[in-house]
Write a protein that holds these residues in place. Sequence first.
Motif, PDB file in Angstrom:
ATOM      1  N   ARG A  92       1.049  -1.127   0.089  1.00 45.90           N
ATOM      2  CA  ARG A  92       0.222   0.019  -0.161  1.00 45.90           C
ATOM      3  C   ARG A  92       0.983   1.107   0.319  1.00 45.90           C
ATOM      4  NH1 ARG A  92      -3.111  -2.847   3.329  1.00 45.90           N
ATOM      5  NH2 ARG A  92      -2.397  -2.307   5.571  1.00 45.90           N
ATOM      6  N   GLU A  93       2.086   0.902   0.448  1.00 47.64           N
ATOM      7  CA  GLU A  93       3.292   1.930   0.654  1.00 47.64           C
ATOM      8  C   GLU A  93       3.686   2.346  -1.018  1.00 47.64           C
ATOM      9  OE1 GLU A  93       5.905   1.102   3.592  1.00 47.64           O
ATOM     10  OE2 GLU A  93       4.276   1.477   5.657  1.00 47.64           O
ATOM     11  N   THR A  94       3.486   1.785  -1.796  1.00 45.84           N
ATOM     12  CA  THR A  94       4.178   1.643  -3.135  1.00 45.84           C
ATOM     13  C   THR A  94       3.408   1.464  -3.989  1.00 45.84           C
ATOM     14  OG1 THR A  94       6.201  -0.492  -1.487  1.00 45.84           O
ATOM     15  CG2 THR A  94       6.383   0.733  -4.444  1.00 45.84           C
ATOM     16  N   PRO A  95       3.363   2.925  -4.833  1.00 44.24           N
ATOM     17  CA  PRO A  95       2.535   3.100  -5.786  1.00 44.24           C
ATOM     18  C   PRO A  95       2.475   2.214  -7.022  1.00 44.24           C
ATOM     19  CG  PRO A  95       4.269   5.205  -5.485  1.00 44.24           C
ATOM     20  CD  PRO A  95       4.822   3.999  -4.461  1.00 44.24           C
ATOM     21  N   VAL A  96       3.701   1.379  -7.540  1.00 42.58           N
ATOM     22  CA  VAL A  96       3.352   0.430  -7.677  1.00 42.58           C
ATOM     23  C   VAL A  96       2.981  -0.674  -7.664  1.00 42.58           C
ATOM     24  CG1 VAL A  96       4.987   1.200  -9.406  1.00 42.58           C
ATOM     25  CG2 VAL A  96       5.786  -0.427  -7.265  1.00 42.58           C
ATOM     26  N   PHE A  97       2.721  -0.997  -6.438  1.00 43.83           N
ATOM     27  CA  PHE A  97       2.118  -2.297  -5.898  1.00 43.83           C
ATOM     28  C   PHE A  97       0.686  -1.919  -4.477  1.00 43.83           C
ATOM     29  CE2 PHE A  97       6.558  -3.940  -5.377  1.00 43.83           C
ATOM     30  CZ  PHE A  97       5.964  -4.137  -7.015  1.00 43.83           C
ATOM     31  N   ALA A  98       0.159  -0.663  -5.370  1.00 44.14           N
ATOM     32  CA  ALA A  98      -0.657   0.383  -4.324  1.00 44.14           C
ATOM     33  C   ALA A  98      -1.964  -0.451  -4.099  1.00 44.14           C
ATOM     34  CB  ALA A  98      -0.815   1.414  -4.354  1.00 44.14           C
ATOM     35  N   GLU A  99      -2.725  -1.134  -5.809  1.00 43.23           N
ATOM     36  CA  GLU A  99      -3.572  -1.893  -6.499  1.00 43.23           C
ATOM     37  C   GLU A  99      -3.605  -3.319  -5.572  1.00 43.23           C
ATOM     38  OE1 GLU A  99      -4.809  -1.513  -9.718  1.00 43.23           O
ATOM     39  OE2 GLU A  99      -4.602   1.016 -10.045  1.00 43.23           O
ATOM     40  N   ALA A 148      -3.469 -11.502  -4.035  1.00 37.71           N
ATOM     41  CA  ALA A 148      -1.845 -12.193  -3.551  1.00 37.71           C
ATOM     42  C   ALA A 148      -2.355 -13.837  -3.046  1.00 37.71           C
ATOM     43  CB  ALA A 148      -1.467 -11.378  -2.359  1.00 37.71           C
ATOM     44  N   ALA A 149      -3.217 -13.772  -2.415  1.00 34.99           N
ATOM     45  CA  ALA A 149      -4.111 -15.173  -2.146  1.00 34.99           C
ATOM     46  C   ALA A 149      -4.604 -15.936  -3.416  1.00 34.99           C
ATOM     47  CB  ALA A 149      -4.342 -15.037  -1.331  1.00 34.99           C
ATOM     48  N   GLN A 150      -4.771 -15.567  -4.416  1.00 37.75           N
ATOM     49  CA  GLN A 150      -5.800 -16.051  -5.677  1.00 37.75           C
ATOM     50  C   GLN A 150      -4.374 -16.098  -6.323  1.00 37.75           C
ATOM     51  OE1 GLN A 150      -8.362 -13.567  -7.094  1.00 37.75           O
ATOM     52  NE2 GLN A 150      -9.985 -13.380  -5.676  1.00 37.75           N
ATOM     53  N   VAL A 151      -2.925 -16.078  -5.852  1.00 41.59           N
ATOM     54  CA  VAL A 151      -2.185 -16.241  -7.468  1.00 41.59           C
ATOM     55  C   VAL A 151      -1.769 -17.072  -6.876  1.00 41.59           C
ATOM     56  CG1 VAL A 151       0.062 -15.102  -7.849  1.00 41.59           C
ATOM     57  CG2 VAL A 151      -1.910 -13.285  -7.941  1.00 41.59           C
ATOM     58  N   LEU A 152      -1.906 -17.198  -5.396  1.00 39.04           N
ATOM     59  CA  LEU A 152      -0.851 -18.080  -4.395  1.00 39.04           C
ATOM     60  C   LEU A 152      -1.196 -19.948  -5.086  1.00 39.04           C
ATOM     61  CD1 LEU A 152       0.750 -17.589  -1.381  1.00 39.04           C
ATOM     62  CD2 LEU A 152       2.049 -17.707  -3.364  1.00 39.04           C
ATOM     63  N   GLU A 153      -2.665 -19.293  -4.604  1.00 39.78           N
ATOM     64  CA  GLU A 153      -3.866 -20.503  -5.348  1.00 39.78           C
ATOM     65  C   GLU A 153      -3.627 -21.491  -5.880  1.00 39.78           C
ATOM     66  OE1 GLU A 153      -7.462 -18.904  -3.635  1.00 39.78           O
ATOM     67  OE2 GLU A 153      -7.013 -19.069  -1.718  1.00 39.78           O
ATOM     68  N   GLN A 154      -3.884 -20.399  -7.323  1.00 39.71           N
ATOM     69  CA  GLN A 154      -3.654 -20.575  -8.822  1.00 39.71           C
ATOM     70  C   GLN A 154      -1.586 -21.904  -9.003  1.00 39.71           C
ATOM     71  OE1 GLN A 154      -4.468 -17.408 -11.334  1.00 39.71           O
ATOM     72  NE2 GLN A 154      -6.030 -16.931 -10.107  1.00 39.71           N
ATOM     73  N   ALA A 155      -1.132 -20.762  -8.568  1.00 39.45           N
ATOM     74  CA  ALA A 155       0.946 -21.158  -8.731  1.00 39.45           C
ATOM     75  C   ALA A 155       0.350 -22.213  -7.857  1.00 39.45           C
ATOM     76  CB  ALA A 155       1.254 -20.245  -8.187  1.00 39.45           C
ATOM     77  N   ALA A 156      -0.312 -23.214  -7.006  1.00 43.37           N
ATOM     78  CA  ALA A 156      -0.327 -24.258  -6.232  1.00 43.37           C
ATOM     79  C   ALA A 156      -0.983 -25.697  -7.091  1.00 43.37           C
ATOM     80  CB  ALA A 156      -0.341 -24.075  -4.783  1.00 43.37           C
ATOM     81  N   ALA A 157      -1.714 -24.934  -7.234  1.00 44.29           N
ATOM     82  CA  ALA A 157      -2.881 -25.700  -8.345  1.00 44.29           C
ATOM     83  C   ALA A 157      -1.992 -26.058  -9.551  1.00 44.29           C
ATOM     84  CB  ALA A 157      -3.851 -25.470  -9.127  1.00 44.29           C
ATOM     85  N   PHE A 158      -1.388 -25.454 -10.070  1.00 43.42           N
ATOM     86  CA  PHE A 158       0.595 -25.951 -11.569  1.00 43.42           C
ATOM     87  C   PHE A 158       0.900 -27.027 -10.774  1.00 43.42           C
ATOM     88  CE2 PHE A 158       3.598 -24.789 -13.869  1.00 43.42           C
ATOM     89  CZ  PHE A 158       3.578 -25.172 -15.106  1.00 43.42           C
ATOM     90  N   ALA A 159       1.163 -26.377  -9.418  1.00 45.60           N
ATOM     91  CA  ALA A 159       2.597 -26.631  -9.211  1.00 45.60           C
ATOM     92  C   ALA A 159       2.264 -28.284  -9.095  1.00 45.60           C
ATOM     93  CB  ALA A 159       3.256 -26.570  -8.083  1.00 45.60           C
ATOM     94  N   SER A 160       1.313 -28.849  -7.770  1.00 43.37           N
ATOM     95  CA  SER A 160       1.045 -29.711  -7.519  1.00 43.37           C
ATOM     96  C   SER A 160      -0.240 -30.803  -8.361  1.00 43.37           C
ATOM     97  CB  SER A 160      -0.135 -29.889  -6.151  1.00 43.37           C
ATOM     98  OG  SER A 160      -1.661 -28.966  -7.186  1.00 43.37           O
ATOM     99  N   GLU A 161      -0.527 -29.987  -9.623  1.00 46.38           N
ATOM    100  CA  GLU A 161      -1.359 -31.174 -10.605  1.00 46.38           C
ATOM    101  C   GLU A 161      -0.169 -31.857 -11.556  1.00 46.38           C
ATOM    102  OE1 GLU A 161      -5.042 -28.977 -11.053  1.00 46.38           O
ATOM    103  OE2 GLU A 161      -5.022 -29.120  -8.708  1.00 46.38           O
ATOM    104  N   VAL A 162      -0.381 -30.083 -12.243  1.00 41.83           N
ATOM    105  CA  VAL A 162       0.378 -30.497 -13.794  1.00 41.83           C
ATOM    106  C   VAL A 162       2.286 -30.616 -13.108  1.00 41.83           C
ATOM    107  CG1 VAL A 162       1.233 -29.074 -15.278  1.00 41.83           C
ATOM    108  CG2 VAL A 162      -0.818 -28.986 -14.660  1.00 41.83           C
ATOM    109  N   LEU A 163       2.563 -30.411 -12.431  1.00 38.04           N
ATOM    110  CA  LEU A 163       4.211 -30.679 -12.569  1.00 38.04           C
ATOM    111  C   LEU A 163       4.609 -31.252 -11.440  1.00 38.04           C
ATOM    112  CD1 LEU A 163       6.288 -26.807 -11.892  1.00 38.04           C
ATOM    113  CD2 LEU A 163       5.960 -28.568 -14.149  1.00 38.04           C
ATOM    114  N   ALA A 164       4.501 -31.626 -10.536  1.00 36.36           N
ATOM    115  CA  ALA A 164       4.210 -32.766  -9.502  1.00 36.36           C
ATOM    116  C   ALA A 164       4.471 -34.093 -10.352  1.00 36.36           C
ATOM    117  CB  ALA A 164       4.071 -32.873  -7.623  1.00 36.36           C
ATOM    118  N   PRO A 165       3.831 -34.722 -10.813  1.00 38.93           N
ATOM    119  CA  PRO A 165       3.673 -35.963 -11.746  1.00 38.93           C
ATOM    120  C   PRO A 165       4.310 -36.158 -12.327  1.00 38.93           C
ATOM    121  CG  PRO A 165       1.754 -34.738 -11.255  1.00 38.93           C
ATOM    122  CD  PRO A 165       2.070 -33.922 -11.273  1.00 38.93           C
ATOM    123  N   LEU A 166       4.839 -35.395 -13.322  1.00 37.45           N
ATOM    124  CA  LEU A 166       6.010 -35.382 -13.721  1.00 37.45           C
ATOM    125  C   LEU A 166       6.716 -35.280 -13.346  1.00 37.45           C
ATOM    126  CD1 LEU A 166       4.954 -32.309 -16.748  1.00 37.45           C
ATOM    127  CD2 LEU A 166       4.626 -35.311 -16.878  1.00 37.45           C
TER     128      LEU A 166
END
Length: 585
Positions: A28-35, A41-59
Motif C-alpha cells: 500500500r505504501e508503494t505506488p506500483v503495488f498499491a492496488e 495475492a492469495a488467489q495468485v498463490l492458489e493458482q500457482a499451487a494448483a499448477f505445481a501440484s497437479e501439473v508439475l509434481a506428477p511429471l
Amino acid sequence: MSGLPYRAPLRDMRFVIEEVLDAPAAWRETPVFAELDAGTAAQVLEQAAAFASEVLAPLNAGGDLQGCRWDDGRVTTPSGFREAYRTFVDGGWPALACDPAWGGQGLPQLLNVALYEMLHAANHAWAMYPGLAHGAYECLKTHGSAELQQRYLRHVVSGEWLATMCLTEAHAGSDLGLLRTKAVPRPDGSVQVSGSKIFISGGEHDLTDNIVHLVLCRLPDAPPGTRGLSLVLVPKVLPDGTPNRVRCDGIEKKMGIKGSATCMMRFEGATGWLVGEPHRGLAAMFVMMNAARLQVGLQGLGHLEIATQNALRYAHERHQMRAPQRSAPDAEADPIAAHPAMRRTLWTLAAWTEGLRVLGYWAAQLLDESEHHPDPVRRERAARLLPVLTPVVKALFTRLGFEGSSLALQVWGGHGYVHETGIEQHVRDARIAMIYEGTNEIQAIDLVVRKLLPDGAGAVQAVAGIVEEELAVSLPQPALATHARAVRQALDGWCDATRRLADDAGSDAELPWRVAEDLLQATGLLLLGWAWLRSARVAHGRQEAWYERKRRCTGFGLDWLLPDIHPALARVQTRGVALPPLPQP
C-alpha cells in the motif's frame, strides 16, 4: 510413475507474507503495488499451487527416469515437459514480476519467489528451464540497448523464448578470468562469437523455438582477467529466421535433475550483439547471476518443504517398536513419529523449512523495496542488506536443502533408499544446488572477504540493526524473553567475532578465507534466529491450534538449532591455528 506428492503450504506462505513480513501494508505504501491486496495475492498463490501440484509434481519421477535425449544437436525433454511449459506460458506465469511496459504483470518479486518455491518443490528439473528467464529479463532491461530490448524483451517476458547464462568453460570452472571464448566486431555493429561452453542449463531443448544465450566472451582488445570480459546476446534463431551458428554438442549424464538438459554448447562464428559496454560484461552478467542465486536458494527451500511434509506424513503412518512415552499402551507398536529420535529429526526439518521461508521471502521483499519503495531511506537500507543476504540465501538454503532431504530419507529407513519411495530423487536433485551459480565455498568468501570485512562496520551494522529491531519488541514480552535473550547472545557473539576477524586479518591475511564458511553459517543461524523469534512473536497470543504449532516449531529452532552458532563462531576466532598445506599424493 509415482513420486513424492506435493501439497503447496499455502497457509504457511500466507503467514509469512501477510503476518510476519506484513507485505500488504508495504504494498500500500508503494505506488506500483498499491492496488495489490492480500486477497488478490492469495488467489495468485492458489493458482500457482494448483499448477505445481497437479501439473508439475506428477511429471517429476518420470522425468527423472526418462531424462533428456540428445540427437545430432537437438534435445528432447521428458514426456509432458513441453505441454507443462505451454500451460505455464498460457497462464502468464513468466510475466508475473516483469514490468508492464514490456508485457509483464507488474507484481512483486515476493510473489514470484513464492511461485518458484512451489515449482522447485514440485519438479526441480522442469523449473530449471524458466528459472533463468527472469534474470535474463533483468539483465536486458538494465544493460541492453534499446534495439535489443525491442527485439527480445517481450519474447522473454511472455515466455515465448527462454534464455541461458553461458559462463563456464572446461578449463576455467569458476575462474571466469580464464575464459577464452572470442567475440570479433563486425562493421554492422554485431559481433562474431567463437568458443565452447559447458554445463549450460537449458542450452538446447524443445520447449521454445528460440533460445536467448547470454555469453561471456572477449573482444580482441580485451585486457586479461575478469576486466576483459564482455557480454553478448547470441540467439539460437537470428532475426531473419535463419539458424544461428550455435550447436549443442551433447548433454551431461548427471547424478540428478535429469530432466534438465545440461548442455555442451559450441559457438562457430555465431552472430551476437553486445549487452552493455565492452569489457564490462561481468557487471552486466551479475544482474542475472544474483537473480539466479536467489532462485537456487529457493531450490533448497523447495526440496526441504516437500521432504518435510512427506517425512511427517510417513512418520505418522509407519508403526515400529514401542516409544518411551506411549499414546496407546495396548498397541503392538507406535508410530515412529512418537519416538524421540524421529521427533527431533522432524522438528529440525520443520524449523529449517519455516525459518528459511521467512528469510527467502524477506530477500524478495527487499528486492521490491530497493527498486520501488518511495522512501529513499528504505531503498538504501534494502540495497545495503541485499548483497549480504544473497550469498547467505544461496549457500545456507542449498546446504540445508540437501542435508534436510538426506535427513528426511532417514525417516523412511531402508525404504527411503529405494527409488519407488521418491525421497532419494530429492537427495540427488538437491545436491547440485550447492555447486552451481558459484559454489557454496565461493559464496562464503564473497560474504566475508568482499562484503563484511571491506565495508568496515557498515554491513555488520546493517544486519545487526535488523536483529536489534526485533529484540526491541520481543525482549519486553515475558513469553518471548528467554528466546529473545538467546538471540541477543547470538548477535553479540556474531558482532564480536566479526570485529575480531577484521582485526586479526591484519596479521594473518589468509584467516578470512580459512574461516569464511564458519562465518557464513553463523550469519545464517543468526538470521534464522531472527526469523524464528519474529515468527514466534507474531504467533504469540493466538489461540488456534495452528498457531500453537508455529510456536512449538519456532521454539524448537531457538532451543535446539540456534545454539549451533556458538561453535561456528568459536572457529571464526582461530588466529594462529594453522591450516597446513596438502602434500602431493
